[in-house]
Design a protein around this motif. Structure first.
Motif, PDB file in Angstrom:
ATOM      1  N   SER A   5       0.803  -1.230   0.000  1.00  0.00           N
ATOM      2  CA  SER A   5       0.000   0.000   0.000  1.00  0.00           C
ATOM      3  C   SER A   5       0.834   1.278   0.000  1.00  0.00           C
ATOM      4  O   SER A   5       0.290   2.356  -0.202  1.00  0.00           O
ATOM      5  N   HIS A   6       2.132   1.162   0.258  1.00  0.00           N
ATOM      6  CA  HIS A   6       3.030   2.304   0.234  1.00  0.00           C
ATOM      7  C   HIS A   6       4.013   2.165  -0.924  1.00  0.00           C
ATOM      8  O   HIS A   6       4.164   1.093  -1.510  1.00  0.00           O
ATOM      9  N   TRP A   7       4.695   3.259  -1.249  1.00  0.00           N
ATOM     10  CA  TRP A   7       5.748   3.219  -2.252  1.00  0.00           C
ATOM     11  C   TRP A   7       6.969   2.517  -1.669  1.00  0.00           C
ATOM     12  O   TRP A   7       7.396   2.816  -0.548  1.00  0.00           O
ATOM     13  N   ILE A   8       7.527   1.579  -2.415  1.00  0.00           N
ATOM     14  CA  ILE A   8       8.728   0.869  -1.981  1.00  0.00           C
ATOM     15  C   ILE A   8       9.780   0.902  -3.083  1.00  0.00           C
ATOM     16  O   ILE A   8       9.459   0.920  -4.272  1.00  0.00           O
ATOM     17  N   TYR A   9      11.012   0.900  -2.671  1.00  0.00           N
ATOM     18  CA  TYR A   9      12.137   0.849  -3.609  1.00  0.00           C
ATOM     19  C   TYR A   9      12.360  -0.606  -4.027  1.00  0.00           C
ATOM     20  O   TYR A   9      12.430  -1.503  -3.179  1.00  0.00           O
TER      21      TYR A   9
ATOM     22  N   ASN B 299      20.580   4.265   0.947  1.00  0.00           N
ATOM     23  CA  ASN B 299      21.415   4.519  -0.227  1.00  0.00           C
ATOM     24  C   ASN B 299      22.504   5.513   0.115  1.00  0.00           C
ATOM     25  O   ASN B 299      22.273   6.469   0.868  1.00  0.00           O
ATOM     26  N   HIS B 300      23.684   5.297  -0.465  1.00  0.00           N
ATOM     27  CA  HIS B 300      24.814   6.201  -0.289  1.00  0.00           C
ATOM     28  C   HIS B 300      25.367   6.542  -1.672  1.00  0.00           C
ATOM     29  O   HIS B 300      25.786   5.644  -2.421  1.00  0.00           O
ATOM     30  N   PHE B 301      25.396   7.838  -2.001  1.00  0.00           N
ATOM     31  CA  PHE B 301      25.884   8.297  -3.296  1.00  0.00           C
ATOM     32  C   PHE B 301      27.140   9.136  -3.071  1.00  0.00           C
ATOM     33  O   PHE B 301      27.090  10.174  -2.409  1.00  0.00           O
ATOM     34  N   MET B 302      28.252   8.667  -3.617  1.00  0.00           N
ATOM     35  CA  MET B 302      29.534   9.340  -3.464  1.00  0.00           C
ATOM     36  C   MET B 302      30.073   9.697  -4.839  1.00  0.00           C
ATOM     37  O   MET B 302      29.517   9.314  -5.861  1.00  0.00           O
TER      38      MET B 302
ATOM     39  N   THR C  69      23.422   0.907  -2.887  1.00  0.00           N
ATOM     40  CA  THR C  69      21.987   0.903  -2.615  1.00  0.00           C
ATOM     41  C   THR C  69      21.600  -0.426  -1.975  1.00  0.00           C
ATOM     42  O   THR C  69      22.114  -1.475  -2.361  1.00  0.00           O
ATOM     43  N   SER C  70      20.716  -0.353  -0.994  1.00  0.00           N
ATOM     44  CA  SER C  70      20.243  -1.564  -0.314  1.00  0.00           C
ATOM     45  C   SER C  70      18.724  -1.564  -0.246  1.00  0.00           C
ATOM     46  O   SER C  70      18.116  -0.554   0.096  1.00  0.00           O
ATOM     47  N   MET C  71      18.152  -2.707  -0.583  1.00  0.00           N
ATOM     48  CA  MET C  71      16.703  -2.906  -0.582  1.00  0.00           C
ATOM     49  C   MET C  71      16.358  -3.993   0.424  1.00  0.00           C
ATOM     50  O   MET C  71      17.060  -5.012   0.516  1.00  0.00           O
TER      51      MET C  71
ATOM     52  N   THR D 101      22.018  -5.741  -1.710  1.00  0.00           N
ATOM     53  CA  THR D 101      22.918  -4.596  -1.812  1.00  0.00           C
ATOM     54  C   THR D 101      23.597  -4.588  -3.177  1.00  0.00           C
ATOM     55  O   THR D 101      24.071  -5.619  -3.653  1.00  0.00           O
ATOM     56  N   LYS D 102      23.645  -3.391  -3.785  1.00  0.00           N
ATOM     57  CA  LYS D 102      24.275  -3.222  -5.100  1.00  0.00           C
ATOM     58  C   LYS D 102      25.281  -2.086  -5.040  1.00  0.00           C
ATOM     59  O   LYS D 102      25.039  -1.062  -4.403  1.00  0.00           O
TER      60      LYS D 102
END
Length: 417
Positions: free
Chosen positions: A43-47, A318-321, A327-329, A342-343
């Motif tokens: 019911s919610h937005w998910i990654y 998520n960590h953007f460098m 990214t982790s789901m 994890t990607k």
């Protein structure tokens, strides 16, 4: 009127004390797990993934959430699609779990064939009067936010996904995640409830004692501390750090890089938090020596001193460098098992062994994820014990956990529990 099952869950929700962890049943019971799936994952937005998971037309990957199966793919017009992995004939799964390359989506059972846009193109032996136009694969509502794919399986998706889009549009643009590539992926099954996985990720109270690799580049002070517990020298050091942090944030923003904290965590439907974090040591990346893992920077980046653009969601972090992203789901599997996928992302043209070393790229978060899995398992084992009772959160270091638990209760009640 709420049914008996919902009332039982309501009793657990009512029992939660502000500033404390949740009652045991909210972590351990099967009925709560099923309610969690319905409320937070259906019911919610998910990654669920990335545009660069499917970089070329015909690329497809399957994401399973309980009994629901989705296909993320790129069609012949180079557009992203998300469709249900259910044949419109008699319900057979079309694709197996994992990633593949297809020219069309062909059901293995009776060869019903769908174009990559989901339209049914071939249904043998169904007669001349059969109308293929009304039997396309069921499309899923999705948003690509800077190359991150969010889906909602509800017929009434929360409208405040627009807040996430607006917040992250400029923050993610320099990294051009749409045109990154997945350099590595790991799946870890944590032996605990999904909420424990998320709680563990939302605090760094435990970091200095449990994450030696991460703490080379992570600054645990950034996640709170009790000033009265510090010596005068340590308190002065903390004050100097935050003065430097404020100055660095102001400088980043003056250079056109949004950095200030965004909290979207209470009295909302779509839960997220974002902030540009300082990287310790060499200050370039979350690696074992805090220097960049890839010489070819992500997207349009020209600097390695822009810290870690951090983004939390209720099933992701998520960590953007400058040089790479992580990214982790999180996908719940059962009350006591949770998938963490994890990607590691690099520039689409980066070459392993030339532009980056895979071991250096992945070491810190591989170790951290394994360490976290052990911590979650220990926590869940303790919650199963009859001696468990909800304990107080540190108001200095675990405020985000109290926010998450409060939001969890709010959303459960909003759905009738």
């Amino acid at each position: 009127m709420l049914n008996k099952l919902a009332c039982s869950i309501t009793h657990l929700l009512d029992a939660r004390r502000e500033g404390h962890s949740l009652p045991a049943g909210l972590y351990t019971r099967e009925d709560v797990f099923q309610a969690d799936l319905e409320v937070f994952f259906f019911s919610h937005w998910i990654y669920v993934g990335l545009e660069c998971d499917v970089p070329e037309p015909g690329d497809a990957t399957v994401i399973d959430i309980s009994n629901t199966s989705l296909i993320l793919l790129r069609d012949d017009d180079n557009e992203i699609r998300v469709v249900r992995n259910v044949c419109r004939h008699r319900g057979s799964r079309i694709l197996d779990p994992g990633s593949t390359v297809v020219s069309k989506l062909v059901c293995p059972y009776h060869q019903w064939t769908y174009e990559l846009n989901g339209e049914l193109s071939y249904a043998p032996h169904m007669g001349k009067d059969f109308d293929k136009s009304c039997k396309s694969l069921k499309a899923v509502d999705f948003r690509s936010i800077g190359g991150l794919i969010y889906v909602c399986l509800s017929d009434n998706p929360p409208e405040d996904i627009a807040d996430l889009e607006n917040a992250m549009l400029d923050r993610l643009a320099p990294y051009d995640i749409r045109n990154a590539k997945v350099a590595h992926q790991i799946d870890v099954i944590e032996k605990g409830n999904w909420k424990l996985t998320m709680e563990n990720n939302r605090e760094c109270y435990h970091c200095s004692a449990n994450h030696p690799e991460l703490c080379v580049s992570f600054i645990d002070l950034d996640f709170g501390y009790d000033p009265e517990s510090l010596s005068p020298a340590d308190r002065q050091q903390a004050e100097e750090h935050f003065a430097m942090y404020n100055a660095r944030t102001a400088a980043w923003e003056a250079d056109g890089f949004p950095s200030a904290t965004i909290e979207h965590t209470r009295n909302v439907e779509t839960n997220f938090r974002s902030q540009r974090l300082i990287i310790a040591g060499a200050g370039e990346s979350q690696t074992e020596d805090a220097t960049a893992a890839s010489s070819k920077l992500l997207g349009h980046m020209t600097r390695k001193d822009l810290g870690d653009m951090h983004l939390w969601g209720h099933n992701s972090w998520n960590h953007f460098m400058g040089d790479h992203a992580v990214t982790s789901m999180v996908i719940p599997l059962s009350p006591d098992k949770t998938l963490v996928r994890t990607k590691w992302l690099v520039h689409k043209d980066a070459v392993e062994g030339v532009d980056y070393d895979l071991e250096k790229l992945t070491h810190v978060w591989t170790e951290t994820t394994e360490q976290d899995a052990e911590l979650v398992a220990r926590s869940y084992a303790g919650i199963l014990d009859s001696a468990y009772e909800p304990g107080p959160y540190s108001r200095f270091s675990e405020g985000a956990l109290d926010e998450f638990a409060t939001w969890y209760i709010e959303r459960m009640r909003a759905h009738g529990y």
